[in-house]
Design a protein around this motif. Sequence first.
Motif, PDB file in Angstrom:
ATOM      1  N   CYS A  91      18.541  -9.666 -11.786  1.00 13.18           N
ATOM      2  CA  CYS A  91      17.846  -9.853 -13.060  1.00 13.18           C
ATOM      3  C   CYS A  91      18.876 -10.209 -14.122  1.00 13.18           C
ATOM      4  O   CYS A  91      19.892  -9.515 -14.264  1.00 13.18           O
ATOM      5  N   MET A  92      18.622 -11.275 -14.873  1.00 13.50           N
ATOM      6  CA  MET A  92      19.600 -11.756 -15.849  1.00 13.50           C
ATOM      7  C   MET A  92      18.898 -12.579 -16.919  1.00 13.50           C
ATOM      8  O   MET A  92      17.688 -12.841 -16.831  1.00 13.50           O
ATOM      9  N   ASP A  93      19.667 -12.986 -17.922  1.00 13.93           N
ATOM     10  CA  ASP A  93      19.123 -13.931 -18.878  1.00 13.93           C
ATOM     11  C   ASP A  93      19.257 -15.339 -18.301  1.00 13.93           C
ATOM     12  O   ASP A  93      19.642 -15.514 -17.149  1.00 13.93           O
ATOM     13  N   MET A  94      18.942 -16.336 -19.099  1.00 12.14           N
ATOM     14  CA  MET A  94      18.908 -17.704 -18.591  1.00 12.14           C
ATOM     15  C   MET A  94      20.233 -18.436 -18.756  1.00 12.14           C
ATOM     16  O   MET A  94      20.267 -19.661 -18.917  1.00 12.14           O
ATOM     17  N   SER A  95      21.324 -17.704 -18.696  1.00 10.51           N
ATOM     18  CA  SER A  95      22.650 -18.282 -18.810  1.00 10.51           C
ATOM     19  C   SER A  95      22.930 -19.225 -17.641  1.00 10.51           C
ATOM     20  O   SER A  95      22.789 -18.839 -16.470  1.00 10.51           O
ATOM     21  N   ALA A  96      23.330 -20.449 -17.941  1.00  5.80           N
ATOM     22  CA  ALA A  96      23.640 -21.421 -16.886  1.00  5.80           C
ATOM     23  C   ALA A  96      24.821 -20.953 -16.039  1.00  5.80           C
ATOM     24  O   ALA A  96      24.848 -21.171 -14.818  1.00  5.80           O
ATOM     25  N   ALA A  97      25.792 -20.291 -16.669  1.00  3.97           N
ATOM     26  CA  ALA A  97      26.963 -19.805 -15.921  1.00  3.97           C
ATOM     27  C   ALA A  97      26.559 -18.718 -14.934  1.00  3.97           C
ATOM     28  O   ALA A  97      26.983 -18.731 -13.771  1.00  3.97           O
ATOM     29  N   TYR A  98      25.732 -17.773 -15.383  1.00  6.16           N
ATOM     30  CA  TYR A  98      25.282 -16.716 -14.478  1.00  6.16           C
ATOM     31  C   TYR A  98      24.450 -17.280 -13.332  1.00  6.16           C
ATOM     32  O   TYR A  98      24.579 -16.847 -12.177  1.00  6.16           O
ATOM     33  N   MET A  99      23.599 -18.248 -13.640  1.00  7.57           N
ATOM     34  CA  MET A  99      22.765 -18.844 -12.597  1.00  7.57           C
ATOM     35  C   MET A  99      23.610 -19.543 -11.541  1.00  7.57           C
ATOM     36  O   MET A  99      23.376 -19.401 -10.333  1.00  7.57           O
ATOM     37  N   LYS A 100      24.608 -20.284 -11.994  1.00  9.06           N
ATOM     38  CA  LYS A 100      25.485 -20.983 -11.054  1.00  9.06           C
ATOM     39  C   LYS A 100      26.208 -19.987 -10.157  1.00  9.06           C
ATOM     40  O   LYS A 100      26.253 -20.152  -8.921  1.00  9.06           O
TER      41      LYS A 100
ATOM     42  N   PRO B  49      10.979 -26.347 -33.184  1.00 10.09           N
ATOM     43  CA  PRO B  49      11.519 -25.142 -32.524  1.00 10.09           C
ATOM     44  C   PRO B  49      10.619 -24.624 -31.408  1.00 10.09           C
ATOM     45  O   PRO B  49      11.107 -24.151 -30.378  1.00 10.09           O
ATOM     46  N   VAL B  50       9.314 -24.709 -31.600  1.00 10.75           N
ATOM     47  CA  VAL B  50       8.380 -24.249 -30.565  1.00 10.75           C
ATOM     48  C   VAL B  50       8.427 -25.173 -29.356  1.00 10.75           C
ATOM     49  O   VAL B  50       8.415 -24.712 -28.202  1.00 10.75           O
ATOM     50  N   ILE B  51       8.490 -26.465 -29.598  1.00  7.73           N
ATOM     51  CA  ILE B  51       8.573 -27.437 -28.496  1.00  7.73           C
ATOM     52  C   ILE B  51       9.846 -27.208 -27.689  1.00  7.73           C
ATOM     53  O   ILE B  51       9.825 -27.198 -26.448  1.00  7.73           O
ATOM     54  N   ASP B  52      10.967 -27.022 -28.383  1.00  8.38           N
ATOM     55  CA  ASP B  52      12.239 -26.797 -27.688  1.00  8.38           C
ATOM     56  C   ASP B  52      12.198 -25.510 -26.858  1.00  8.38           C
ATOM     57  O   ASP B  52      12.690 -25.473 -25.719  1.00  8.38           O
ATOM     58  N   ALA B  53      11.610 -24.457 -27.411  1.00  7.29           N
ATOM     59  CA  ALA B  53      11.522 -23.191 -26.677  1.00  7.29           C
ATOM     60  C   ALA B  53      10.648 -23.343 -25.442  1.00  7.29           C
ATOM     61  O   ALA B  53      10.991 -22.849 -24.354  1.00  7.29           O
ATOM     62  N   ALA B  54       9.531 -24.042 -25.579  1.00  5.66           N
ATOM     63  CA  ALA B  54       8.631 -24.242 -24.438  1.00  5.66           C
ATOM     64  C   ALA B  54       9.319 -25.044 -23.333  1.00  5.66           C
ATOM     65  O   ALA B  54       9.174 -24.730 -22.142  1.00  5.66           O
ATOM     66  N   LYS B  55      10.070 -26.062 -23.705  1.00  5.64           N
ATOM     67  CA  LYS B  55      10.776 -26.860 -22.700  1.00  5.64           C
ATOM     68  C   LYS B  55      11.864 -26.052 -22.007  1.00  5.64           C
ATOM     69  O   LYS B  55      12.102 -26.225 -20.796  1.00  5.64           O
ATOM     70  N   THR B  56      12.533 -25.178 -22.749  1.00  9.24           N
ATOM     71  CA  THR B  56      13.546 -24.323 -22.135  1.00  9.24           C
ATOM     72  C   THR B  56      12.912 -23.377 -21.129  1.00  9.24           C
ATOM     73  O   THR B  56      13.454 -23.151 -20.035  1.00  9.24           O
ATOM     74  N   ILE B  57      11.759 -22.824 -21.481  1.00  6.42           N
ATOM     75  CA  ILE B  57      11.063 -21.915 -20.564  1.00  6.42           C
ATOM     76  C   ILE B  57      10.637 -22.660 -19.303  1.00  6.42           C
ATOM     77  O   ILE B  57      10.805 -22.159 -18.183  1.00  6.42           O
ATOM     78  N   LYS B  58      10.114 -23.867 -19.465  1.00  9.15           N
ATOM     79  CA  LYS B  58       9.685 -24.629 -18.290  1.00  9.15           C
ATOM     80  C   LYS B  58      10.885 -24.993 -17.410  1.00  9.15           C
ATOM     81  O   LYS B  58      10.796 -24.970 -16.169  1.00  9.15           O
ATOM     82  N   LYS B  59      12.011 -25.306 -18.034  1.00 10.37           N
ATOM     83  CA  LYS B  59      13.216 -25.660 -17.290  1.00 10.37           C
ATOM     84  C   LYS B  59      13.669 -24.512 -16.394  1.00 10.37           C
ATOM     85  O   LYS B  59      14.221 -24.733 -15.308  1.00 10.37           O
ATOM     86  N   HIS B  60      13.426 -23.277 -16.840  1.00  8.42           N
ATOM     87  CA  HIS B  60      13.851 -22.105 -16.086  1.00  8.42           C
ATOM     88  C   HIS B  60      12.659 -21.413 -15.411  1.00  8.42           C
ATOM     89  O   HIS B  60      12.715 -20.212 -15.122  1.00  8.42           O
ATOM     90  N   TRP B  61      11.635 -22.178 -15.141  1.00  7.83           N
ATOM     91  CA  TRP B  61      10.405 -21.614 -14.623  1.00  7.83           C
ATOM     92  C   TRP B  61      10.602 -20.883 -13.287  1.00  7.83           C
ATOM     93  O   TRP B  61       9.923 -19.903 -12.995  1.00  7.83           O
TER      94      TRP B  61
END
Length: 301
Positions: free
Chosen positions: A110-119, A233-245
Amino acid sequence: MEKGPGNLTSPPIHRPARPSITHPRCTIFDGHNCRILHGRQQGADFSGVRAVGVDETACRRGHHYITLFADLERSRLLYATPGRSHSVMRFFREDLGRHGGGAAGVRELCMDMSAAYMKGAREEFPAAEITFDRFHVQRLMNRAVDEVRRAERKARPELKRSRYVWLKKAHRLTAAQRAWLDEQLVPSRRALKTARAYRIKVAFEDFWSLPPELAGPYFKKWYFWATHSRLKPVIDAAKTIKKHWSGIPRWFRSRISNGLVEGINSLVQAAKARARGYRTTENFITIAYLVCGKLNFNLPT
């Protein structure tokens, strides 16, 4: 007798003696104490570790961080290391092996959406399922609402000093705050952009209470609404969530979050505040193990 101002006599001044420095001061960071602490930490058994939470915490000013790894089942700090790059996952895997555990045994991360942690997680723990912490995900929408409010308050003075009303959970609002918010949310009276962003945020909060089979279809409808809101800001947040779906619906099965790691974070930060900071990162990590590592010192009872 000593002479005071105006040649008046005054009683003698008795100055306290200098403190003795014959005996050296003993602190938690003395070599002997540090060896005991690290010895107990090195002797810990991690063979049963299955679910791990990962988060970062600041060790001193200037963007200096350490990464914390916690056992979500036994509520203990497993490992702490400087930095927050993808390499910290390799360091943790190696330390896990030294304590009888292994990457194959870890089934949940379990983690946040950090790209470094995911890698790092994909490279070092390929068998583990990744769950993105729901509170970090929801924080994206909270930030989006606040960005909309800050941009709009220049033209709408009623939005000043209202930040926490928009960010609080509805059940935590006072009666006065609830009444004020209800008034702002009436569409026929006020065309507030912040109110539109707030409705989208609240709709996303409802996502977490759905049955797993309805979560996917609900998110598709919500995503369409958010990305057509004309609020950047809402559009950007929604796209970030979808990217990490990939790591979001996993929560419906794992039901794990980083609440424990956030609690450990609070404890070590409180220890740092009481000590007015630590001279080195190593000292800070030592205290983290002492406070949250559940080390066995075999003390007499």
